[in-house]
Design a protein around this motif. Structure first.
Motif, PDB file in Angstrom:
ATOM      1  N   CYS A 156       8.127  -3.295   4.137  1.00  0.00           N
ATOM      2  CA  CYS A 156       8.509  -4.611   4.656  1.00  0.00           C
ATOM      3  C   CYS A 156       7.522  -5.088   5.718  1.00  0.00           C
ATOM      4  N   GLU A 157       7.126  -4.188   6.595  1.00  0.00           N
ATOM      5  CA  GLU A 157       6.175  -4.570   7.631  1.00  0.00           C
ATOM      6  C   GLU A 157       4.824  -4.938   7.030  1.00  0.00           C
ATOM      7  N   LEU A 158       4.398  -4.191   6.029  1.00  0.00           N
ATOM      8  CA  LEU A 158       3.140  -4.486   5.359  1.00  0.00           C
ATOM      9  C   LEU A 158       3.225  -5.830   4.635  1.00  0.00           C
ATOM     10  N   ALA A 159       4.370  -6.109   4.029  1.00  0.00           N
ATOM     11  CA  ALA A 159       4.538  -7.337   3.255  1.00  0.00           C
ATOM     12  C   ALA A 159       4.458  -8.582   4.135  1.00  0.00           C
ATOM     13  N   LYS A 160       4.757  -8.449   5.422  1.00  0.00           N
ATOM     14  CA  LYS A 160       4.688  -9.616   6.315  1.00  0.00           C
ATOM     15  C   LYS A 160       3.264 -10.124   6.464  1.00  0.00           C
ATOM     16  N   SER A 161       2.282  -9.224   6.361  1.00  0.00           N
ATOM     17  CA  SER A 161       0.913  -9.631   6.658  1.00  0.00           C
ATOM     18  C   SER A 161      -0.061  -9.443   5.493  1.00  0.00           C
ATOM     19  N   GLN A 162       0.398  -8.874   4.377  1.00  0.00           N
ATOM     20  CA  GLN A 162      -0.501  -8.579   3.270  1.00  0.00           C
ATOM     21  C   GLN A 162      -0.077  -9.332   2.006  1.00  0.00           C
ATOM     22  N   ASP A 163      -1.016  -9.458   1.101  1.00  0.00           N
ATOM     23  CA  ASP A 163      -0.682 -10.024  -0.204  1.00  0.00           C
ATOM     24  C   ASP A 163       0.102  -8.983  -0.997  1.00  0.00           C
ATOM     25  N   ILE A 164       0.827  -9.429  -2.003  1.00  0.00           N
ATOM     26  CA  ILE A 164       1.732  -8.559  -2.745  1.00  0.00           C
ATOM     27  C   ILE A 164       0.989  -7.443  -3.471  1.00  0.00           C
ATOM     28  N   GLU A 165      -0.241  -7.690  -3.925  1.00  0.00           N
ATOM     29  CA  GLU A 165      -1.003  -6.640  -4.610  1.00  0.00           C
ATOM     30  C   GLU A 165      -1.253  -5.457  -3.676  1.00  0.00           C
ATOM     31  N   SER A 166      -1.552  -5.725  -2.410  1.00  0.00           N
ATOM     32  CA  SER A 166      -1.767  -4.647  -1.434  1.00  0.00           C
ATOM     33  C   SER A 166      -0.487  -3.864  -1.191  1.00  0.00           C
ATOM     34  N   VAL A 167       0.629  -4.561  -1.143  1.00  0.00           N
ATOM     35  CA  VAL A 167       1.920  -3.905  -0.939  1.00  0.00           C
ATOM     36  C   VAL A 167       2.255  -3.010  -2.131  1.00  0.00           C
ATOM     37  N   VAL A 168       2.033  -3.527  -3.345  1.00  0.00           N
ATOM     38  CA  VAL A 168       2.308  -2.740  -4.554  1.00  0.00           C
ATOM     39  C   VAL A 168       1.410  -1.510  -4.588  1.00  0.00           C
ATOM     40  N   GLU A 169       0.149  -1.669  -4.267  1.00  0.00           N
ATOM     41  CA  GLU A 169      -0.768  -0.517  -4.255  1.00  0.00           C
ATOM     42  C   GLU A 169      -0.323   0.525  -3.228  1.00  0.00           C
ATOM     43  N   PHE A 170       0.086   0.075  -2.048  1.00  0.00           N
ATOM     44  CA  PHE A 170       0.599   0.995  -1.023  1.00  0.00           C
ATOM     45  C   PHE A 170       1.834   1.724  -1.537  1.00  0.00           C
ATOM     46  N   ALA A 171       2.725   0.994  -2.192  1.00  0.00           N
ATOM     47  CA  ALA A 171       3.952   1.601  -2.710  1.00  0.00           C
ATOM     48  C   ALA A 171       3.644   2.642  -3.770  1.00  0.00           C
ATOM     49  N   LYS A 172       2.707   2.349  -4.664  1.00  0.00           N
ATOM     50  CA  LYS A 172       2.349   3.299  -5.709  1.00  0.00           C
ATOM     51  C   LYS A 172       1.815   4.599  -5.120  1.00  0.00           C
ATOM     52  N   GLN A 173       1.064   4.489  -4.052  1.00  0.00           N
ATOM     53  CA  GLN A 173       0.501   5.678  -3.422  1.00  0.00           C
ATOM     54  C   GLN A 173       1.543   6.444  -2.615  1.00  0.00           C
ATOM     55  N   SER A 174       2.620   5.782  -2.220  1.00  0.00           N
ATOM     56  CA  SER A 174       3.626   6.391  -1.353  1.00  0.00           C
ATOM     57  C   SER A 174       4.823   6.947  -2.106  1.00  0.00           C
TER      58      SER A 174
END
Length: 184
Positions: A156-174
């Motif tokens: 959620c914190e990442l999504a406030k400042s990043q585009d959705i592709e970056s959030v999805v990539e972070f989620a896949k790695q996590s």
């Protein structure tokens, strides 16, 4: 399970699925037993909520409705889930009972199963709309529902400042667990 009012039928501790046509719903199930009330799945739970409060909520939990529906595909006469819950105090609590355990069956009827199926279909539809429009609603009313920091807080914190592709990539790695709803 010595001296229990049931006998073990199947130790699942694994993944079972329901085919919804355009997607699959899956759940991790623990065990199936046979007792005076017939064949019944068991789900083991730990909670830091006091058991009296936690057990009041099991009749509302969609998870157990899903367990009933999944198990109905494998056994006849399934109408409920036996919930074994144990209180696990948070480290900050100073006085905790040595062992606080509760057991209760939560039943589901046809109306509840139908409403659960509608809920699952609607949830998947909402996910697909969000994916297709690249707009994800923030449900901040659930931020404090975990009795501790929400496991999705970083996303959620990442999504406030990043585009959705970056959030999805972070989620896949996590991700360290399986996805509950998968597309076909």
């Amino acid at each position: 399970y010595e001296n229990q009012p049931f006998e073990s039928v199947e130790l699942i501790e694994g993944w079972k699925e329901i085919d919804f046509g355009s997607f699959t719903y899956g759940a991790l199930l623990d065990k199936v037993v046979k007792w005076a009330y017939g064949i019944t799945p068991i789900d083991h739970k730990t909670t830091s909520k006091y058991l009296k409060q936690y057990m009041k909520t099991i009749g509302l939990k969609h998870q157990f409705t899903g367990h009933v529906e999944i198990m109905r595909q494998h056994y006849e006469g399934i109408s409920g889930v036996l919930v074994d819950a144990i209180f696990v105090p948070r480290p900050l609590k100073t006085k905790a009972p040595e062992c606080d355990f509760a057991r209760e069956v939560t039943y589901r009827g046809e109306v509840e199963i139908r409403r659960w199926r509608d809920f699952v279909n609607r949830t998947v539809s909402d996910i697909e709309i969000a994916r297709d429009t690249n707009f994800y609603r923030q449900f901040d009313n659930n931020c404090d529902a975990f009795n501790s920091e929400c496991p999705y807080k970083e996303l959620c914190e990442l999504a406030k400042s990043q585009d959705i592709e970056s959030v999805v990539e972070f989620a896949k790695q996590s991700v360290d667990h399986e996805v509950i709803v998968t597309g076909k």
